[in-house]
Design an enzyme around this catalytic site. Structure first.
Site: not given
Ligand code: ATP
Ligand code: LTN
Length: 329
Positions: A113, A194, A197
């Site tokens: 992130k 993965k 969203k």
């Protein structure tokens, strides 16, 4: 004897995907008969990346409604919004004082992130400590989450043990509860990462609330390979992912799914996967539509959940404050 505690949380940081559903949400309802279940909407986690305030507010209530649509009974389980229970932030501060920065720097989710941010703020690094507090506040035994969270659960165990050793036994040391199938659903466009969203490519994920035609279109466009045969193998990650999705929705073993499609081509496989997803999601979508409009009821659920969560969490926090030496009158 009291039931053991199950705790899990989901961030309202976007619309949820079938990865969130298969890796987490879809398993939550079944746990209610054997455990005291506590399910939280992690809005404090969500602000570790920038959110539009109005969107965050709306998605928080969307997620409460989605939990209920997936079978969470707000009377039996505790269902609440994280920021409405102040003990989460309070315990986080104490636990920050026994968490090593080195260990936080090694968290793979943080590394992923932080690469995407222009400026990395302390909240993103500290995110796992807040997650540790979520779990430890309720003397949790099991945490149902997808595989991507395993490292955070290991950290939770380390911190619980450190506190218990330094002061005296205070926290239950929890264990991860990952599903056998569906624990890691991959992107439909790049099966090496993965399904997320927050992926910029809409074709990479299927949302729980996607319309049937959208689901069919996205699965039709899913990346496969040039082998042309359906095998459940790491050499064919796109096909393997489709078989994982199919078998999770059908509640069968991936090997059984592989046998079912032994003589099928990719076109037929994709059609069947799409129908399994559409069929599996339809009861959730229907229930969701029913509940989401009832603002009063959603508010009642959140208040009721937060009150009960606060009662349980404050017991643990009081113990912690006493053990670290804070004066209490
Ligand atoms: P983002 O993708 O925006 O970084 P996220 O979906 O990973 O967020 P959460 O919304 O908090 O983060 O995840 C909720 C639950 O869904 C967690 O238990 C997580 O393990 C699970 N989960 C998320 N993505 C997947 C996936 N692709 N496959 C299986 N489980 C998943
Ligand atoms: N970090 C998790 C969401 C989360 C969580 C938790 C999961 C926040 N607090 C406590 C389990 C227990 C995620 O990103 N999936």
């Amino acid at each position: 004897m009291d039931k053991k505690v199950v705790f899990s949380a989901i961030q309202p940081s976007g619309s949820l995907t079938i990865g969130n559903y298969l890796g987490a949400l879809s398993n939550f309802a079944d746990l209610q008969k054997d455990y005291q279940c506590i399910y939280c909407v992690a809005d404090m986690h969500a602000i570790t990346v920038q959110q539009k305030p109005a969107d965050l507010r709306r998605r928080t209530l969307d997620l409460i409604a989605l939990y209920v649509a997936c079978g969470i009974d707000p009377e039996e389980s505790l269902l609440y919004i994280q920021s409405q229970v102040p003990e989460h932030a309070e315990l986080t501060w104490v636990l920050n004082t026994i968490t090593s920065i080195g260990q936080l720097n090694r968290m793979t989710q943080f590394k992923d992130k932080s690469k995407k941010q222009k400026e990395v703020y302390a909240g993103l690094l500290n995110y796992p400590v807040l997650m540790v507090s979520d779990i430890l506040l309720y003397q949790t035994s099991y945490v149902p989450v997808g595989e991507d969270q395993r490292q955070h659960i290991e950290l939770t165990r380390d911190i619980a043990e450190r506190f218990n050793t330094r002061y005296s036994p205070t926290f239950t040391v929890p264990e991860i509860m990952a599903p056998k199938v569906g624990a890691r659903i991959m992107s439909l466009q790049n099966p090496a990462v993965k399904m997320s969203k927050s992926d910029a490519d809409e074709n990479a994920f299927i949302l729980i609330l996607d319309e049937p035609d959208v689901i069919r279109r996205k699965i039709k466009r899913a990346v496969t390979d040039s082998v042309g045969e359906v095998h459940y193998s790491d050499e064919q990650p796109g096909v393997k992912n489709l078989l994982d999705i199919y078998s999770s929705f059908k509640k069968i073993d991936p090997d059984e799914a592989e046998r079912e499609f032994a003589s099928a081509g990719y076109g037929e496989l994709k059609e069947c996967v799409a129908e399994a997803v559409v069929e599996g999601l339809s009861p959730v979508q229907e229930k969701y539509k029913e509940i989401r409009g009832d603002k009063k009821e959603l508010e009642r659920i959140c208040r009721h959940g937060a009150e009960r969560a606060h009662y349980m969490a404050s017991k643990t926090l009081k113990k912690v404050y006493r053990k670290v030496g804070f004066v209490q009158f």
